[in-house]
Scaffold this motif. Structure first.
Motif, PDB file in Angstrom:
ATOM      1  N   LEU A   4       0.826  -1.204   0.000  1.00 24.17           N
ATOM      2  CA  LEU A   4       0.000   0.000   0.000  1.00 24.17           C
ATOM      3  C   LEU A   4       0.863   1.258   0.000  1.00 24.17           C
ATOM      4  CD1 LEU A   4      -2.805  -1.107   2.487  1.00 24.17           C
ATOM      5  CD2 LEU A   4      -3.043  -0.726   0.027  1.00 24.17           C
ATOM      6  N   ARG A   5       2.009   1.197   0.664  1.00 25.32           N
ATOM      7  CA  ARG A   5       2.911   2.354   0.655  1.00 25.32           C
ATOM      8  C   ARG A   5       3.464   2.605  -0.743  1.00 25.32           C
ATOM      9  NH1 ARG A   5       6.173   0.779   6.217  1.00 25.32           N
ATOM     10  NH2 ARG A   5       4.600   1.557   7.704  1.00 25.32           N
ATOM     11  N   VAL A   6       3.766   1.527  -1.460  1.00 26.65           N
ATOM     12  CA  VAL A   6       4.242   1.673  -2.838  1.00 26.65           C
ATOM     13  C   VAL A   6       3.139   2.284  -3.702  1.00 26.65           C
ATOM     14  CG1 VAL A   6       4.889   0.394  -4.915  1.00 26.65           C
ATOM     15  CG2 VAL A   6       5.943  -0.161  -2.726  1.00 26.65           C
ATOM     16  N   LEU A   7       1.921   1.806  -3.528  1.00 31.02           N
ATOM     17  CA  LEU A   7       0.800   2.341  -4.301  1.00 31.02           C
ATOM     18  C   LEU A   7       0.533   3.803  -3.954  1.00 31.02           C
ATOM     19  CD1 LEU A   7      -1.607  -0.726  -4.086  1.00 31.02           C
ATOM     20  CD2 LEU A   7      -0.258   0.004  -6.058  1.00 31.02           C
ATOM     21  N   GLU A   8       0.757   4.166  -2.699  1.00 28.06           N
ATOM     22  CA  GLU A   8       0.604   5.569  -2.314  1.00 28.06           C
ATOM     23  C   GLU A   8       1.677   6.414  -2.988  1.00 28.06           C
ATOM     24  OE1 GLU A   8      -0.213   8.102   1.737  1.00 28.06           O
ATOM     25  OE2 GLU A   8       1.487   6.729   1.761  1.00 28.06           O
ATOM     26  N   ALA A   9       2.922   5.904  -3.000  1.00 26.65           N
ATOM     27  CA  ALA A   9       4.011   6.636  -3.654  1.00 26.65           C
ATOM     28  C   ALA A   9       3.735   6.816  -5.137  1.00 26.65           C
ATOM     29  CB  ALA A   9       5.333   5.901  -3.454  1.00 26.65           C
ATOM     30  N   ALA A  10       3.057   5.835  -5.730  1.00 28.01           N
ATOM     31  CA  ALA A  10       2.722   5.906  -7.154  1.00 28.01           C
ATOM     32  C   ALA A  10       1.488   6.747  -7.418  1.00 28.01           C
ATOM     33  CB  ALA A  10       2.519   4.498  -7.714  1.00 28.01           C
ATOM     34  N   GLY A  11       0.882   7.286  -6.364  1.00 29.48           N
ATOM     35  CA  GLY A  11      -0.266   8.165  -6.548  1.00 29.48           C
ATOM     36  C   GLY A  11      -1.580   7.466  -6.776  1.00 29.48           C
ATOM     37  N   LEU A  12      -1.640   6.161  -6.477  1.00 28.82           N
ATOM     38  CA  LEU A  12      -2.873   5.419  -6.721  1.00 28.82           C
ATOM     39  C   LEU A  12      -3.810   5.407  -5.516  1.00 28.82           C
ATOM     40  CD1 LEU A  12      -1.434   2.370  -8.698  1.00 28.82           C
ATOM     41  CD2 LEU A  12      -2.624   4.371  -9.598  1.00 28.82           C
TER      42      LEU A  12
END
Length: 263
Positions: A84-92
């Protein structure tokens, strides 16, 4: 979250606690299945990204909890949390502590640069913009490389040799092509621009092996790379900039034709 009829309880596939799906949660969780243990983190990122990008959850809606995701996927909560942190960093997604994780509605172009973090690709309609940006960026870097790195072209010459060998052996030259463009960025002596080249290249890298295998693309790139190196070696900043612009424009035309043919 959007109200839906109450679904039946969802039981964890391998046994354990029962998940009573909330409206949005049920729509997502019922599609999830336990994952193999290998490359768990990457698979969690891919699975969650595919659900978000499918449009099944509207922007602003809340995702299921970490616990629901973890139990349905058969992984631990830390893997879900990192995904989820990666997806947050990707703006999703937007992680709001104490409230949950929400799907983002963002047209911010900078989020596009973060797609590789989530294993994503640039949408086809944005590819012309991406190649235009790469042309502007890498033409500038070629000019700077000629101004600042003309005496240090050993790495570029090695990349040319490796590209020629890869072509002669019928091998995919994607790694060599990437090394060539990154070496020009290194010679430009600007670490921010160098980081941008890495990111923009990664956005198109997934399909480059097949792209280079199509027609005479790899040989055309070799000829164009040689011209760029000649200008950089001579300290010809204008020539290097123009040669790189021509290379990027030719690559963009061929790439867009290739993508169209694949659809």
């Amino acid at each position: 979250m959007v109200p839906l009829p109450s679904p039946p309880p969802l039981t964890k596939p391998s046994g354990g606690s029962t998940l009573v799906g909330r409206p949005t949660s049920w729509r997502v969780v019922r599609q999830l299945h336990p994952l193999p243990k290998a490359t768990v983190f990457e698979q969690v990122v891919q699975r969650l990204r595919s659900i978000i990008e499918s449009g099944q959850i509207a922007p602003g809606e809340r995702l299921p909890s970490e616990r629901e995701f973890a139990e349905s996927l058969g992984v631990n909560r830390s893997s879900v949390r990192e995904a989820l942190r990666v997806l947050e960093a990707a703006g999703l997604v937007d992680i709001q502590h104490g409230r949950g994780v929400f799907v983002r509605d963002s047209d911010d172009g900078l989020d596009i640069l973060l797609l590789p973090l989530a294993g994503g690709e640039v949408p086809a309609e944005l590819l012309p913009d991406l190649f235009e940006a790469r042309s502007i960026l890498e033409s500038t870097l070629a000019r700077l490389a000629a101004e600042r790195g003309a005496s240090d072209v050993t790495g570029l010459e090695a990349a040319l040799t490796e590209l020629e060998e890869a072509i002669s052996h019928g091998e995919a030259p994607i790694g060599v092509d990437r090394a060539f463009h990154l070496e020009i960025a290194r010679l430009a002596r600007n670490r921010v621009l160098q980081a941008l080249v890495k990111t923009t290249y990664a956005l198109t890298e997934k399909r480059f092996d097949d792209f280079f295998a199509a027609g005479d693309r790899a040989r055309r790139s070799l000829v164009q790379h040689r011209q760029i190196v000649e200008h950089i070696r001579a300290g010809d900043a204008v020539g290097a900039e123009e040669a790189m612009a021509a290379h990027m424009q030719d690559t963009a035309r061929a790439w867009l034709r290739y993508i169209k043919d694949q659809q």
